[in-house]
Design a protein around this motif. Structure first.
Motif, PDB file in Angstrom:
ATOM      1  N   ARG A 148     -21.192 -24.884   5.156  1.00 55.56           N
ATOM      2  CA  ARG A 148     -20.907 -25.088   6.575  1.00 55.56           C
ATOM      3  C   ARG A 148     -19.516 -24.590   6.929  1.00 55.56           C
ATOM      4  O   ARG A 148     -19.299 -24.016   8.003  1.00 55.56           O
ATOM      5  CB  ARG A 148     -21.046 -26.565   6.955  1.00 55.56           C
ATOM      6  CG  ARG A 148     -21.036 -26.779   8.466  1.00 55.56           C
ATOM      7  CD  ARG A 148     -21.070 -28.240   8.853  1.00 55.56           C
ATOM      8  NE  ARG A 148     -19.739 -28.845   8.768  1.00 55.56           N
ATOM      9  CZ  ARG A 148     -19.419 -29.992   9.350  1.00 55.56           C
ATOM     10  NH1 ARG A 148     -20.320 -30.683  10.041  1.00 55.56           N
ATOM     11  NH2 ARG A 148     -18.210 -30.490   9.229  1.00 55.56           N
ATOM     12  N   THR A 155     -31.264 -26.016  14.084  1.00 58.14           N
ATOM     13  CA  THR A 155     -31.970 -25.864  12.820  1.00 58.14           C
ATOM     14  C   THR A 155     -31.071 -25.480  11.658  1.00 58.14           C
ATOM     15  O   THR A 155     -31.268 -25.942  10.531  1.00 58.14           O
ATOM     16  CB  THR A 155     -33.077 -24.799  12.945  1.00 58.14           C
ATOM     17  OG1 THR A 155     -32.483 -23.550  13.338  1.00 58.14           O
ATOM     18  CG2 THR A 155     -34.109 -25.212  13.977  1.00 58.14           C
ATOM     19  N   VAL A 156     -30.068 -24.640  11.902  1.00 59.75           N
ATOM     20  CA  VAL A 156     -29.230 -24.141  10.817  1.00 59.75           C
ATOM     21  C   VAL A 156     -27.945 -24.953  10.678  1.00 59.75           C
ATOM     22  O   VAL A 156     -27.655 -25.496   9.609  1.00 59.75           O
ATOM     23  CB  VAL A 156     -28.898 -22.643  11.015  1.00 59.75           C
ATOM     24  CG1 VAL A 156     -27.951 -22.157   9.922  1.00 59.75           C
ATOM     25  CG2 VAL A 156     -30.169 -21.820  11.007  1.00 59.75           C
ATOM     26  N   ARG A 201     -27.031 -27.836  11.919  1.00 66.07           N
ATOM     27  CA  ARG A 201     -27.225 -29.259  11.609  1.00 66.07           C
ATOM     28  C   ARG A 201     -27.703 -29.469  10.189  1.00 66.07           C
ATOM     29  O   ARG A 201     -27.363 -30.474   9.564  1.00 66.07           O
ATOM     30  CB  ARG A 201     -28.201 -29.874  12.624  1.00 66.07           C
ATOM     31  CG  ARG A 201     -27.580 -30.023  14.007  1.00 66.07           C
ATOM     32  CD  ARG A 201     -28.514 -30.612  15.016  1.00 66.07           C
ATOM     33  NE  ARG A 201     -27.869 -30.747  16.315  1.00 66.07           N
ATOM     34  CZ  ARG A 201     -28.492 -31.066  17.440  1.00 66.07           C
ATOM     35  NH1 ARG A 201     -29.797 -31.301  17.419  1.00 66.07           N
ATOM     36  NH2 ARG A 201     -27.832 -31.167  18.588  1.00 66.07           N
ATOM     37  N   ARG A 202     -28.489 -28.535   9.677  1.00 66.90           N
ATOM     38  CA  ARG A 202     -28.885 -28.650   8.273  1.00 66.90           C
ATOM     39  C   ARG A 202     -27.669 -28.475   7.361  1.00 66.90           C
ATOM     40  O   ARG A 202     -27.497 -29.240   6.398  1.00 66.90           O
ATOM     41  CB  ARG A 202     -29.949 -27.578   7.947  1.00 66.90           C
ATOM     42  CG  ARG A 202     -30.389 -27.541   6.480  1.00 66.90           C
ATOM     43  CD  ARG A 202     -31.100 -28.826   6.082  1.00 66.90           C
ATOM     44  NE  ARG A 202     -32.342 -28.985   6.788  1.00 66.90           N
ATOM     45  CZ  ARG A 202     -33.528 -28.541   6.367  1.00 66.90           C
ATOM     46  NH1 ARG A 202     -33.609 -27.904   5.212  1.00 66.90           N
ATOM     47  NH2 ARG A 202     -34.622 -28.751   7.055  1.00 66.90           N
ATOM     48  N   GLU A 251     -25.788 -31.629   7.303  1.00 62.88           N
ATOM     49  CA  GLU A 251     -26.377 -32.646   6.428  1.00 62.88           C
ATOM     50  C   GLU A 251     -25.942 -32.430   4.985  1.00 62.88           C
ATOM     51  O   GLU A 251     -25.659 -33.390   4.262  1.00 62.88           O
ATOM     52  CB  GLU A 251     -27.901 -32.598   6.521  1.00 62.88           C
ATOM     53  CG  GLU A 251     -28.460 -33.211   7.789  1.00 62.88           C
ATOM     54  CD  GLU A 251     -29.925 -33.565   7.631  1.00 62.88           C
ATOM     55  OE1 GLU A 251     -30.443 -33.489   6.489  1.00 62.88           O
ATOM     56  OE2 GLU A 251     -30.542 -33.944   8.629  1.00 62.88           O
ATOM     57  N   TYR A 252     -25.896 -31.188   4.567  1.00 64.28           N
ATOM     58  CA  TYR A 252     -25.440 -30.914   3.205  1.00 64.28           C
ATOM     59  C   TYR A 252     -23.988 -31.364   3.024  1.00 64.28           C
ATOM     60  O   TYR A 252     -23.608 -31.875   1.973  1.00 64.28           O
ATOM     61  CB  TYR A 252     -25.533 -29.414   2.904  1.00 64.28           C
ATOM     62  CG  TYR A 252     -26.920 -28.842   2.946  1.00 64.28           C
ATOM     63  CD1 TYR A 252     -28.027 -29.569   2.517  1.00 64.28           C
ATOM     64  CD2 TYR A 252     -27.134 -27.542   3.397  1.00 64.28           C
ATOM     65  CE1 TYR A 252     -29.304 -29.029   2.548  1.00 64.28           C
ATOM     66  CE2 TYR A 252     -28.404 -26.985   3.422  1.00 64.28           C
ATOM     67  CZ  TYR A 252     -29.479 -27.735   3.011  1.00 64.28           C
ATOM     68  OH  TYR A 252     -30.744 -27.197   3.038  1.00 64.28           O
ATOM     69  N   HIS A 275     -31.690 -34.460   3.907  1.00 66.09           N
ATOM     70  CA  HIS A 275     -32.097 -33.364   3.035  1.00 66.09           C
ATOM     71  C   HIS A 275     -31.259 -33.313   1.766  1.00 66.09           C
ATOM     72  O   HIS A 275     -31.751 -32.915   0.704  1.00 66.09           O
ATOM     73  CB  HIS A 275     -31.992 -32.032   3.781  1.00 66.09           C
ATOM     74  CG  HIS A 275     -33.015 -31.865   4.847  1.00 66.09           C
ATOM     75  ND1 HIS A 275     -32.789 -32.220   6.147  1.00 66.09           N
ATOM     76  CD2 HIS A 275     -34.287 -31.406   4.805  1.00 66.09           C
ATOM     77  CE1 HIS A 275     -33.863 -31.971   6.873  1.00 66.09           C
ATOM     78  NE2 HIS A 275     -34.777 -31.475   6.091  1.00 66.09           N
ATOM     79  N   GLU A 291     -34.359 -23.459  -0.250  1.00 67.72           N
ATOM     80  CA  GLU A 291     -33.229 -23.850   0.599  1.00 67.72           C
ATOM     81  C   GLU A 291     -31.922 -23.275   0.065  1.00 67.72           C
ATOM     82  O   GLU A 291     -31.071 -22.818   0.834  1.00 67.72           O
ATOM     83  CB  GLU A 291     -33.137 -25.375   0.702  1.00 67.72           C
ATOM     84  CG  GLU A 291     -34.215 -26.008   1.556  1.00 67.72           C
ATOM     85  CD  GLU A 291     -33.937 -27.467   1.843  1.00 67.72           C
ATOM     86  OE1 GLU A 291     -32.764 -27.832   2.074  1.00 67.72           O
ATOM     87  OE2 GLU A 291     -34.897 -28.258   1.835  1.00 67.72           O
TER      88      GLU A 291
END
Length: 223
Positions: free
Chosen positions: A75, A131-132, A134-135, A138-139, A145, A164
Motif C-alpha cells: 500500500r 477494490t484495490v 481497500r484490499r 486490509e493487508y 483477508h 493474490e
C-alpha cells in the motif's frame, strides 16, 4: 498454469526490474535541470524514488517468503506514487511552498487525480479505490483477508493465496515503473521548440524517448 508457477514467473520478472530501472535512473550521464532549486521537483522526485525503493522491498520480501511484510508494504508503494504524481502535476504553489505531509489530500481523491491513466483506463476510479486500495489497506492493517491467511485447516499456520500475491506484485511493479518514467521525465527539455532548434540533437531527450519505450515494454509484460 497453476498458481505456484504463475507466482514464480512473476517473481522472476519482478526481480530484474530493479536492475533495469537502475541503469536508466542512475545513469551518470543524466541530469535533472530543476532539481537543485525547484521544490516541486525535489518533493516529487523523492516520492518517486521512495516508490521504487519500496517496490524493490516488496519483491525482496516475496522472494524470501515474507509474504505478510510484502503485502503490508504494497500500500505504501501505491501511496508514494500517487503523492508524487499529485505534487508534480496538481498541487498548488502555496501547498509546495509550505509543504507538509499532513496536507496531502485523502487517498480516494489522489487516486482519482493520479491513476486514471495508469491503472484506471476506463475511468472507474471509485471502483479501483474500493477494490484495490481497500484490499491493500486490509493487508497493511490486519483486515479480514490478511488474518484469514494466517489460519489453516489444522490451526494457526500461514496459507497465502498465491493469486493474490501475484496481483499485489503486479501493482507494485507497475507503480515502480511508472515512478521511473516520471523521474526520467524530469531530465528532458521542457521546451520542445527549443530542443528542436538545437544544432546538434539533444542526446538526453533522445535517450528519454528510448528509455520510455523500454519502460512501456516492461509494463506491457506485466499487465
Amino acid at each position: 498454469m497453476n498458481s505456484e508457477t504463475a507466482l514464480k514467473q512473476a517473481l522472476a520478472r519482478s526481480s530484474v526490474i530493479p536492475e533495469q530501472i537502475a541503469t536508466l535512473v542512475n545513469n551518470p550521464g543524466l541530469f535533472f535541470p530543476d532539481l537543485p532549486d525547484n521544490q516541486r521537483t525535489q518533493i516529487a522526485s523523492a516520492l518517486f524514488h521512495l516508490t521504487i525503493k519500496q517496490a524493490w522491498s516488496v519483491t525482496f520480501l516475496f522472494q524470501n517468503g515474507h509474504y505478510e511484510a510484502g503485502l503490508a508494504l504494497a500500500r505504501s508503494v501505491l501511496e508514494a506514487f500517487c503523492r508524487g504524481k499529485w505534487i508534480k502535476y496538481h498541487a498548488k504553489t502555496g501547498a509546495i511552498e509550505s509543504f507538509s505531509s499532513n496536507k496531502f489530500p485523502d487517498m480516494s481523491y489522489l487516486i482519482k487525480k493520479t491513476l486514471s491513466c495508469v491503472l484506471d483506463p476506463d475511468g472507474q476510479a471509485d471502483e479501483f479505490f474500493s477494490t484495490v486500495y481497500r484490499r491493500l489497506s486490509e493487508y497493511a492493517h490486519g483486515g479480514v483477508h490478511m488474518f484469514e491467511m494466517q489460519l489453516s485447516e489444522t490451526g494457526i499456520a500461514s496459507e497465502y493465496n498465491l493469486e493474490e500475491l501475484r496481483d499485489v506484485l503486479k501493482i507494485s511493479d507497475v507503480m515502480q515503473l511508472q515512478a521511473a518514467t516520471e523521474l526520467l521525465d524530469f531530465t528532458r527539455c521542457k521546451d520542445d521548440d527549443y530542443c528542436r532548434t538545437l544544432k546538434e540533437e539533444h542526446t538526453q531527450c533522445k535517450r528519454f524517448q528510448a528509455d520510455l519505450g523500454r519502460i512501456m515494454d516492461l509494463v506491457q509484460e506485466i499487465v
